[in-house]
Design an enzyme around this catalytic site. Structure first.
Site, PDB file in Angstrom:
ATOM      1  N   TYR A 144     106.157  50.567 -49.151  1.00 64.89           N
ATOM      2  CA  TYR A 144     105.390  49.835 -47.965  1.00 64.89           C
ATOM      3  C   TYR A 144     104.207  49.412 -48.932  1.00 64.89           C
ATOM      4  O   TYR A 144     103.579  50.036 -49.822  1.00 64.89           O
ATOM      5  CB  TYR A 144     104.844  50.907 -47.360  1.00 64.89           C
ATOM      6  CG  TYR A 144     103.927  50.693 -46.222  1.00 64.89           C
ATOM      7  CD1 TYR A 144     102.550  50.858 -46.380  1.00 64.89           C
ATOM      8  CD2 TYR A 144     104.403  49.784 -45.144  1.00 64.89           C
ATOM      9  CE1 TYR A 144     101.708  50.341 -45.447  1.00 64.89           C
ATOM     10  CE2 TYR A 144     103.492  49.466 -44.250  1.00 64.89           C
ATOM     11  CZ  TYR A 144     101.875  49.836 -44.266  1.00 64.89           C
ATOM     12  OH  TYR A 144     101.354  49.238 -43.463  1.00 64.89           O
ATOM     13  N   ASP A 239     102.229  47.425 -57.164  1.00 61.44           N
ATOM     14  CA  ASP A 239     101.299  47.905 -55.972  1.00 61.44           C
ATOM     15  C   ASP A 239     100.800  49.407 -56.448  1.00 61.44           C
ATOM     16  O   ASP A 239     101.357  50.261 -56.018  1.00 61.44           O
ATOM     17  CB  ASP A 239     102.054  47.964 -54.806  1.00 61.44           C
ATOM     18  CG  ASP A 239     101.217  48.245 -53.547  1.00 61.44           C
ATOM     19  OD1 ASP A 239     101.845  48.376 -52.579  1.00 61.44           O
ATOM     20  OD2 ASP A 239     100.093  48.654 -53.910  1.00 61.44           O
ATOM     21  N   LYS A 267      92.101  52.221 -51.660  1.00 61.01           N
ATOM     22  CA  LYS A 267      91.934  53.545 -51.429  1.00 61.01           C
ATOM     23  C   LYS A 267      91.032  54.253 -52.249  1.00 61.01           C
ATOM     24  O   LYS A 267      89.661  53.939 -52.191  1.00 61.01           O
ATOM     25  CB  LYS A 267      93.253  54.519 -51.708  1.00 61.01           C
ATOM     26  CG  LYS A 267      94.435  53.804 -50.544  1.00 61.01           C
ATOM     27  CD  LYS A 267      95.494  54.435 -50.759  1.00 61.01           C
ATOM     28  CE  LYS A 267      96.775  54.044 -49.636  1.00 61.01           C
ATOM     29  NZ  LYS A 267      96.615  54.374 -48.448  1.00 61.01           N
TER      30      LYS A 267
HETATM   31  P1  KE4 Z   1      95.995  49.552 -46.157  1.00 66.47           P
HETATM   32  O1  KE4 Z   1      96.248  47.889 -45.839  1.00 66.47           O
HETATM   33  O2  KE4 Z   1      96.489  50.433 -45.125  1.00 66.47           O
HETATM   34  O3  KE4 Z   1      94.805  49.642 -46.711  1.00 66.47           O
HETATM   35  O4  KE4 Z   1      97.074  49.587 -47.531  1.00 66.47           O
HETATM   36  C1  KE4 Z   1      98.336  49.070 -47.245  1.00 66.47           C
HETATM   37  C2  KE4 Z   1      99.258  49.919 -48.640  1.00 66.47           C
HETATM   38  C3  KE4 Z   1      99.562  48.930 -49.464  1.00 66.47           C
HETATM   39  N1  KE4 Z   1     100.388  49.643 -50.499  1.00 66.47           N
HETATM   40  C4  KE4 Z   1     100.605  50.987 -50.732  1.00 66.47           C
HETATM   41  C5  KE4 Z   1     101.349  51.470 -51.614  1.00 66.47           C
HETATM   42  C6  KE4 Z   1     100.070  51.785 -49.607  1.00 66.47           C
HETATM   43  O5  KE4 Z   1     100.299  53.076 -49.621  1.00 66.47           O
HETATM   44  C7  KE4 Z   1      99.252  51.286 -48.549  1.00 66.47           C
HETATM   45  C8  KE4 Z   1      98.874  52.121 -47.340  1.00 66.47           C
HETATM   46  N2  KE4 Z   1      99.282  53.610 -47.257  1.00 66.47           N
HETATM   47  C9  KE4 Z   1      99.518  53.992 -45.993  1.00 66.47           C
HETATM   48  C10 KE4 Z   1      99.644  55.476 -46.390  1.00 66.47           C
HETATM   49  N3  KE4 Z   1     101.271  55.580 -46.702  1.00 66.47           N
HETATM   50  C11 KE4 Z   1      98.160  53.968 -45.298  1.00 66.47           C
HETATM   51  C12 KE4 Z   1      98.186  54.948 -44.297  1.00 66.47           C
HETATM   52  C13 KE4 Z   1      98.124  54.107 -42.872  1.00 66.47           C
HETATM   53  O6  KE4 Z   1      98.893  53.142 -42.624  1.00 66.47           O
HETATM   54  O7  KE4 Z   1      97.318  54.678 -41.892  1.00 66.47           O
END
Ligand code: KE4
Length: 427
Positions: A144, A239, A267
């Site tokens: 993701y 990523d 994060k």
């Molecule tokens: P955000 O757009 O949510 O800040 O980041 C996206 C993203 C990109 N790359 C990786 C490896 C990620 O894990 C994420 C976001 N992680 C999720 C948890 N698995 C965010 C939690 C959520 O969607 O509320």
């Protein structure tokens, strides 16, 4: 546990917010029941509006590597806030942040701040296409990278939790240039390059996928991606939104000694405030506007509050070698849970890389999305609820990672393992 006030809040939230949540994974749809509402967090614990306390392994999905409300981070935010919340013109903290990331991650010669991991990865693939002049991007099943249209293909995290690894509303034409391969399968990647000669701009990969649970790269896999991209004039994009500064101070690229061309962060570098970043080789990064032809922008990018929080979060990582502590704690948790499962005769696979981990209910190894999908998710849901009833808050989905922080103690681990020992017996 009583959740009276949480229930009232959720009922009200459902009237005004789709699904009652501002991000799908928080809805508990994969594990049943309703989310509780937290109004306070401190250290490794969160407290809901009904006064219940939980040992927290969600860690707001990764940022809270120092635990919640770390006094130095709170102080930094307060000090920054007193000077104004956003200027829309460069501020000195942006330079400090860029310097710090450059110092911690040598592959990052230049870095551009943004406001989420989604923005970082979306911008990184646009930059890869702009720099190489090629269209195709390879991603891996179950990874993701946020919710940009062209990356919502066989995505992990919330997209996978609801069994919809692809999303409605994304026209096929938006994803025709997104190629898929199973993680840990170099042959599949080679085949994609053979089938698309001269057309692949790059590979984007979570070096340790944390959005289908957690699985580790098998020896040689990341090295193979580096070699294949070099051979084919394509870019390797790590990523590291989740792994960055978590699986080691320099992220997965330091832990596995791989030098990607571009990296995405989020994060931890925001200390809990909205931040993302993309960085890498200077000659590539200079393709970004205003000096290059690839447009990328953001009203609040480099926001002084987020910079203050993130800089403090990173400086805390420099000041103490927390990775030894996190590794030891992770090992204690892993061994304790495995022992408890063995005693209850419950087959589990527990994958852990440093301070991120995932427990699957299967007696088979989990090395990619297909393996993860074979685990017993019903059992996971019962395990989640049983742990929650005992004051342990795990990620509310089999397809998420658990996170340790420097605020977790041996006492928290003991509580977690003894709760699991009870719950496993009821599974
Ligand atoms: P955000 O757009 O949510 O800040 O980041 C996206 C993203 C990109 N790359 C990786 C490896 C990620 O894990 C994420 C976001 N992680 C999720 C948890 N698995 C965010 C939690 C959520 O969607 O509320």
């Amino acid at each position: 546990m009583v959740h009276t006030l949480s229930k009232q809040l959720f009922e009200k939230a459902l009237k005004y917010i789709p699904g009652g949540v501002n991000s799908p994974v928080r809805a508990f749809r994969a594990v049943g029941g309703e989310p509780f509402f937290v109004n306070r967090a401190a250290g490794a614990h969160v407290y809901d509006v009904d006064g219940n306390e939980y040992v927290d392994y969600v860690g707001t999905w990764g940022p809270a590597i120092h635990g919640h409300a770390h006094p130095r981070i709170i102080q930094a935010i307060k000090q920054a806030a007193d000077l104004g919340t956003s200027f829309g013109i460069p501020n000195p903290l942006e330079v400090d942040m860029a310097e710090l990331i450059r110092r911690l991650v040598p592959s990052v010669e230049k870095v551009r701040m943004c406001n989420s991991g989604t923005e970082a990865t979306m911008s990184a693939i646009r930059l890869a296409r702009g720099f190489t002049g090629k269209e195709k991007i390879i991603k891996f099943e179950g990874c993701y990278h946020g919710h940009a249209d062209s990356l919502l293909v066989k995505a992990g995290s919330g997209a996978l939790t609801f069994g919809t690894p692809d999303s409605a509303g994304v026209p096929a034409s938006f994803t025709e240039h997104t190629l898929l391969a199973p993680f840990n399968n170099l042959e599949a990647v080679k085949a994609l390059f053979e089938a698309n000669p001269g057309r692949i701009a790059g590979i984007i990969v979570e070096p340790v996928p944390g959005n289908s649970g957690v699985f580790a790269p098998i020896p040689g896999f990341l090295e193979g991606l580096r070699e294949i991209t070099r051979e084919n004039d394509a870019l390797l994009i790590f990523d590291e939104v989740m792994t960055g500064f978590r699986v080691s101070r320099g992220g997965a690229q330091e832990r596995f000694s791989i030098t990607p061309d571009l990296s995405c962060f989020g994060k931890i570098i925001g200390g809990g405030l909205p931040v993302g970043a993309l960085g890498g080789r200077g000659e590539i990064m200079d393709y970004l506007a205003p000096i290059g032809p690839v447009y990328q922008a953001g009203t609040l990018s480099g926001n002084p509050l987020a910079m203050a929080a993130g800089i403090t979060s990173l400086k805390l990582l420099l000041e103490n070698n927390c990775y030894t502590y996190l590794e030891n704690l992770g090992e204690e948790l892993e061994e304790g849970l495995k022992m408890a499962a063995r005693r209850a005769n419950i087959p589990i696979t527990l994958n852990r890389v440093g301070a991120m981990f995932c427990l699957y209910f299967t007696d088979q190894p989990v090395r990619n999305l297909d393996d993860a999908m074979k685990s017993d998710r019903e059992r996971f849901a019962r395990y989640f609820q049983g742990m929650l009833d005992r004051g342990v808050f795990l990620a509310p989905s089999q397809f998420e990672a658990g996170f340790l922080s420097t605020a977790h103690t041996a006492g928290d681990i003991e509580k977690t393992v003894s709760a699991a020992a009870e719950v496993f017996k009821q599974l």
